[in-house]
Scaffold this active site. Structure first.
Site, mmCIF file in Angstrom:
data_model
loop_
_atom_site.group_PDB
_atom_site.id
_atom_site.type_symbol
_atom_site.label_atom_id
_atom_site.label_comp_id
_atom_site.label_asym_id
_atom_site.label_seq_id
_atom_site.Cartn_x
_atom_site.Cartn_y
_atom_site.Cartn_z
ATOM 1 N N LYS A 160 0.869 -1.184 0.000
ATOM 2 C CA LYS A 160 0.000 0.000 0.000
ATOM 3 C C LYS A 160 0.910 1.241 0.000
ATOM 4 C CE LYS A 160 -4.291 1.425 2.312
ATOM 5 N NZ LYS A 160 -5.093 1.706 1.131
HETATM 6 N N1 PMP Z 1 -7.388 -2.202 -3.037
HETATM 7 C C1 PMP Z 1 -6.876 -0.977 -2.867
HETATM 8 C C2 PMP Z 1 -6.086 -0.373 -3.983
HETATM 9 C C3 PMP Z 1 -7.095 -0.268 -1.677
HETATM 10 O O1 PMP Z 1 -6.600 0.955 -1.515
HETATM 11 C C4 PMP Z 1 -7.869 -0.873 -0.660
HETATM 12 C C5 PMP Z 1 -8.136 -0.125 0.623
HETATM 13 N N2 PMP Z 1 -7.139 -0.336 1.560
HETATM 14 C C6 PMP Z 1 -8.364 -2.170 -0.874
HETATM 15 C C7 PMP Z 1 -8.118 -2.806 -2.074
HETATM 16 C C8 PMP Z 1 -9.126 -2.892 0.193
HETATM 17 O O2 PMP Z 1 -8.242 -3.295 1.211
HETATM 18 P P1 PMP Z 1 -8.746 -3.428 2.726
HETATM 19 O O3 PMP Z 1 -9.930 -4.318 2.685
HETATM 20 O O4 PMP Z 1 -7.612 -4.044 3.432
HETATM 21 O O5 PMP Z 1 -9.064 -2.064 3.188
#
Ligand code: PMP
Length: 310
Positions: A160
């Site tokens: 991320k």
């Molecule tokens: N994909 C991306 C590109 C994101 O930014 C997020 C948000 N964090 C997600 C998927 C979903 O991840 P999570 O369920 O861990 O928030």
């Protein structure tokens, strides 16, 4: 609406300080070049218990460390430290509503040049009150973006990384300009689905859930993992991780996004093709209901995912 009274505090340079003191130099590498990794975590207000519960706190920090490893960023705290600082921060803010936590580990080097410098790395955390990120009262109208997901060998979506959100911003903004609520992206140079601008995607077809595999340039979402577990455990539905072609979306029984921000967000229209009568699908609704019970610590079995702010 923006809550102007919050946040009051941030965890910054090793301690909790008033928000006004949490300031970084304009030369900071992370600001100039996007050399940072971050998390988005939700805390849910349980109105019966009058308590806040942070959802999958440790799992988010575990992913932060994985993102940091990919980016060769060193985090000078343990997962336990970060969980404790987060709880302290929320205690100080004293929210009686849902909120969002943003830990950010970054390269604070002040020199010109995009590289990672092991000596100047730091981490801050702040929180904000946050209700719905996407409108959950209706099924969303989405498009397949003309922007592809950035591939693993360019800027790895598995991490991320703050800089990679330029890709998400292009997708989301294009979708909004063209009258859609959100965008779905394809893996670069393919006709296979990757994910939404900042959320993962599930397709329901013939009582089975499908979602793109972790090798399709996705962030390995914690909500995605939650949905997989809840679907198998609570609804006895099979979940298949496999590539999904663009046009499979058009003939899906149901589609939904999932993510910490997005939560469980039904899709009713893709590229002008109506999905599940432009309403929330039956299975999506069941998953959404269970999800909202679980995140507020209303299902004992899933208390393991909920950290009480005390
Ligand atoms: N994909 C991306 C590109 C994101 O930014 C997020 C948000 N964090 C997600 C998927 C979903 O991840 P999570 O369920 O861990 O928030």
């Amino acid at each position: 609406m923006e809550n102007l009274n919050h946040p009051n505090y941030a965890f910054f340079q090793g301690r909790i300080v008033p928000m006004e003191e949490a300031k970084i130099d304009i030369r900071t590498s992370a600001l100039q070049y996007g050399t940072a990794v971050f998390e988005g975590i939700r805390s849910y207000w349980n109105d019966i218990e009058k308590a806040n519960y942070i959802f999958r706190l440790e799992d988010h920090y575990r992913r932060l460390f994985e993102s940091a490893k990919i980016m060769m960023l060193k985090i000078n705290y343990s997962i336990k430290d970060l969980c404790d600082y987060t709880i302290d921060l929320l205690k100080k803010e004293n929210y009686s509503e849902d909120s969002y936590i943003r830990p950010f580990a970054y390269n604070g080097d002040l020199n010109i040049g995009p590289k990672l410098n092991k000596d100047s790395q730091d981490l801050f955390i702040y929180t904000i009150p946050l209700g719905e990120y996407l409108d959950l009262s209706r099924a969303l109208k989405v498009c397949v973006s003309s922007w592809s997901r950035v591939p693993d060998n360019c800027i790895p979506p598995r991490a991320k990384i703050s800089g990679s959100y330029v890709n998400a911003a292009l997708q989301k903004t294009e979708a909004l300009i063209n009258g859609y609520d959100e965008a779905i992206t394809l893996s670069f140079g393919t006709s296979f689905i990757s994910e939404g601008s900042a959320m993962n995607l599930f397709m329901v077809k013939n009582e089975t859930l499908f979602t793109p595999p972790v090798s399709n340039d996705i962030l390995e979402g914690i909500t995605r993992n939650t949905v997989i577990e809840l679907s198998k455990e609570e609804l006895d539905l099979p979940v298949i991780e496999r590539q999904i072609s663009r046009t499979e979306l058009y003939t899906a029984d149901e589609l939904f996004f999932c993510g910490t921000g997005a939560q469980i967000a039904p899709i009713g229209n893709v590229d002008g093709r109506i999905i599940s009568s432009n309403e929330i699908g039956k299975i999506t609704k069941k998953i959404q209901d269970i999800y909202f019970l679980a995140v507020r610590n209303n299902i004992k079995k899933y208390s393991k995912w909920c950290t009480k702010v005390i």
